[in-house]
Design a protein around this motif. Structure first.
Motif, PDB file in Angstrom:
ATOM      1  N   VAL A  54      17.547  -3.620  -0.764  1.00 39.76           N
ATOM      2  CA  VAL A  54      18.455  -3.165   0.286  1.00 39.76           C
ATOM      3  C   VAL A  54      19.384  -2.103  -0.272  1.00 39.76           C
ATOM      4  O   VAL A  54      19.674  -2.074  -1.462  1.00 39.76           O
ATOM      5  CB  VAL A  54      19.287  -4.334   0.872  1.00 39.76           C
ATOM      6  N   LYS A  55      19.834  -1.216   0.612  1.00 35.36           N
ATOM      7  CA  LYS A  55      20.745  -0.150   0.223  1.00 35.36           C
ATOM      8  C   LYS A  55      21.875  -0.070   1.235  1.00 35.36           C
ATOM      9  O   LYS A  55      21.771  -0.587   2.354  1.00 35.36           O
ATOM     10  CB  LYS A  55      20.027   1.201   0.218  1.00 35.36           C
ATOM     11  N   PHE A  90       6.688  -1.463  -1.049  1.00 35.11           N
ATOM     12  CA  PHE A  90       6.820  -0.101  -1.558  1.00 35.11           C
ATOM     13  C   PHE A  90       5.477   0.595  -1.485  1.00 35.11           C
ATOM     14  O   PHE A  90       4.432  -0.030  -1.629  1.00 35.11           O
ATOM     15  CB  PHE A  90       7.322  -0.105  -3.009  1.00 35.11           C
ATOM     16  N   LYS A  91       5.525   1.905  -1.241  1.00 31.32           N
ATOM     17  CA  LYS A  91       4.314   2.713  -1.169  1.00 31.32           C
ATOM     18  C   LYS A  91       4.635   4.069  -1.782  1.00 31.32           C
ATOM     19  O   LYS A  91       5.746   4.579  -1.632  1.00 31.32           O
ATOM     20  CB  LYS A  91       3.919   2.886   0.298  1.00 31.32           C
ATOM     21  N   VAL A  92       3.661   4.662  -2.458  1.00 35.45           N
ATOM     22  CA  VAL A  92       3.842   5.987  -3.035  1.00 35.45           C
ATOM     23  C   VAL A  92       3.229   7.004  -2.077  1.00 35.45           C
ATOM     24  O   VAL A  92       2.038   6.953  -1.769  1.00 35.45           O
ATOM     25  CB  VAL A  92       3.198   6.098  -4.432  1.00 35.45           C
ATOM     26  N   VAL A  93       4.075   7.891  -1.563  1.00 37.01           N
ATOM     27  CA  VAL A  93       3.637   8.928  -0.634  1.00 37.01           C
ATOM     28  C   VAL A  93       4.064  10.280  -1.196  1.00 37.01           C
ATOM     29  O   VAL A  93       5.248  10.502  -1.447  1.00 37.01           O
ATOM     30  CB  VAL A  93       4.261   8.707   0.768  1.00 37.01           C
ATOM     31  N   GLU A  94       3.104  11.168  -1.391  1.00 40.78           N
ATOM     32  CA  GLU A  94       3.354  12.509  -1.925  1.00 40.78           C
ATOM     33  C   GLU A  94       4.141  12.462  -3.234  1.00 40.78           C
ATOM     34  O   GLU A  94       5.085  13.230  -3.433  1.00 40.78           O
ATOM     35  CB  GLU A  94       4.099  13.363  -0.892  1.00 40.78           C
ATOM     36  N   GLY A  95       3.824  11.521  -4.091  1.00 36.09           N
ATOM     37  CA  GLY A  95       4.473  11.405  -5.391  1.00 36.09           C
ATOM     38  C   GLY A  95       5.849  10.762  -5.353  1.00 36.09           C
ATOM     39  O   GLY A  95       6.536  10.729  -6.359  1.00 36.09           O
ATOM     40  N   ARG A  96       6.277  10.282  -4.167  1.00 36.09           N
ATOM     41  CA  ARG A  96       7.582   9.624  -4.018  1.00 36.09           C
ATOM     42  C   ARG A  96       7.389   8.175  -3.639  1.00 36.09           C
ATOM     43  O   ARG A  96       6.567   7.852  -2.794  1.00 36.09           O
ATOM     44  CB  ARG A  96       8.369  10.327  -2.883  1.00 36.09           C
ATOM     45  N   LYS A  97       8.158   7.294  -4.249  1.00 33.82           N
ATOM     46  CA  LYS A  97       8.097   5.870  -3.935  1.00 33.82           C
ATOM     47  C   LYS A  97       9.048   5.607  -2.765  1.00 33.82           C
ATOM     48  O   LYS A  97      10.240   5.905  -2.854  1.00 33.82           O
ATOM     49  CB  LYS A  97       8.537   5.062  -5.160  1.00 33.82           C
ATOM     50  N   ILE A  98       8.516   5.086  -1.656  1.00 36.29           N
ATOM     51  CA  ILE A  98       9.340   4.812  -0.482  1.00 36.29           C
ATOM     52  C   ILE A  98       9.229   3.347  -0.097  1.00 36.29           C
ATOM     53  O   ILE A  98       8.262   2.668  -0.448  1.00 36.29           O
ATOM     54  CB  ILE A  98       8.950   5.699   0.729  1.00 36.29           C
ATOM     55  N   ARG A  99      10.250   2.858   0.630  1.00 37.28           N
ATOM     56  CA  ARG A  99      10.232   1.486   1.130  1.00 37.28           C
ATOM     57  C   ARG A  99       9.555   1.467   2.493  1.00 37.28           C
ATOM     58  O   ARG A  99       9.789   2.336   3.326  1.00 37.28           O
ATOM     59  CB  ARG A  99      11.650   0.942   1.259  1.00 37.28           C
ATOM     60  N   VAL A 100       8.716   0.455   2.713  1.00 35.13           N
ATOM     61  CA  VAL A 100       8.026   0.309   3.997  1.00 35.13           C
ATOM     62  C   VAL A 100       8.212  -1.106   4.511  1.00 35.13           C
ATOM     63  O   VAL A 100       8.348  -2.068   3.741  1.00 35.13           O
ATOM     64  CB  VAL A 100       6.517   0.634   3.901  1.00 35.13           C
ATOM     65  N   SER A 141       5.225  -3.776  10.273  1.00 34.31           N
ATOM     66  CA  SER A 141       4.565  -2.696  11.004  1.00 34.31           C
ATOM     67  C   SER A 141       4.008  -1.596  10.092  1.00 34.31           C
ATOM     68  O   SER A 141       3.239  -0.760  10.561  1.00 34.31           O
ATOM     69  CB  SER A 141       5.551  -2.054  11.977  1.00 34.31           C
ATOM     70  N   GLY A 142       4.413  -1.564   8.834  1.00 35.12           N
ATOM     71  CA  GLY A 142       3.989  -0.510   7.925  1.00 35.12           C
ATOM     72  C   GLY A 142       4.809   0.755   8.053  1.00 35.12           C
ATOM     73  O   GLY A 142       4.514   1.769   7.431  1.00 35.12           O
ATOM     74  N   GLU A 143       5.841   0.724   8.901  1.00 30.49           N
ATOM     75  CA  GLU A 143       6.717   1.872   9.137  1.00 30.49           C
ATOM     76  C   GLU A 143       7.596   2.124   7.918  1.00 30.49           C
ATOM     77  O   GLU A 143       8.065   1.182   7.278  1.00 30.49           O
ATOM     78  CB  GLU A 143       7.595   1.564  10.347  1.00 30.49           C
ATOM     79  N   ALA A 144       7.876   3.392   7.613  1.00 27.93           N
ATOM     80  CA  ALA A 144       8.740   3.755   6.494  1.00 27.93           C
ATOM     81  C   ALA A 144      10.191   3.443   6.846  1.00 27.93           C
ATOM     82  O   ALA A 144      10.641   3.721   7.947  1.00 27.93           O
ATOM     83  CB  ALA A 144       8.596   5.221   6.164  1.00 27.93           C
ATOM     84  N   ILE A 145      10.933   2.847   5.893  1.00 26.56           N
ATOM     85  CA  ILE A 145      12.346   2.517   6.097  1.00 26.56           C
ATOM     86  C   ILE A 145      13.220   3.679   5.647  1.00 26.56           C
ATOM     87  O   ILE A 145      14.223   3.979   6.269  1.00 26.56           O
ATOM     88  CB  ILE A 145      12.715   1.213   5.360  1.00 26.56           C
ATOM     89  N   ASP A 146      12.844   4.342   4.564  1.00 23.88           N
ATOM     90  CA  ASP A 146      13.658   5.457   4.043  1.00 23.88           C
ATOM     91  C   ASP A 146      13.443   6.713   4.863  1.00 23.88           C
ATOM     92  O   ASP A 146      12.403   7.083   5.243  1.00 23.88           O
ATOM     93  CB  ASP A 146      13.285   5.741   2.589  1.00 23.88           C
TER      94      ASP A 146
END
Length: 101
Positions: free
Chosen positions: A3-4, A82-92, A96-101
């Motif tokens: 969490v942030k 967490f998922k790596v998209v375009e070399g960036r680690k993002i929270r999902v 639903s698989g939707e990106a949180i960041d």
């Protein structure tokens, strides 16, 4: 911690179960978060030359395990992955698989 500051969360347990709010502060050393409008406590404040005394209400920290992210699409509590998209680690959101960041 997954969490942030600024995340929308829902409280899972305790007297404020079901309340939603935004994270105001994260305390990773104590594994606690401060959520707006949740776990309100009364503090008796002494008067000072700059402020008036009295009883003030403010938020108290709650344990991070007692809150869950709100899924951006479903508006329900979800776990975070967490998922790596375009070399960036993002929270999902796991729901639903939707990106949180």
């Amino acid at each position: 911690m997954k969490v942030k500051k600024g995340d929308r969360v829902i409280v899972l347990t305790g007297r404020d179960k079901g309340k939603e709010g935004e994270i105001l502060r994260v305390m990773p050393a104590e594994s606690r978060v401060l959520v707006a409008g949740v776990n309100m406590v009364k503090r008796h404040q002494r008067a000072t030359p700059t402020s008036q005394g009295g009883i003030e209400e403010k938020e108290a920290p709650i344990h991070v395990s007692n809150v869950a992210h709100i899924d951006p699409r479903e508006k329900k509590p979800t776990r975070v992955g967490f998922k790596v998209v375009e070399g960036r680690k993002i929270r999902v959101a796991r729901l639903s698989g939707e990106a949180i960041d």
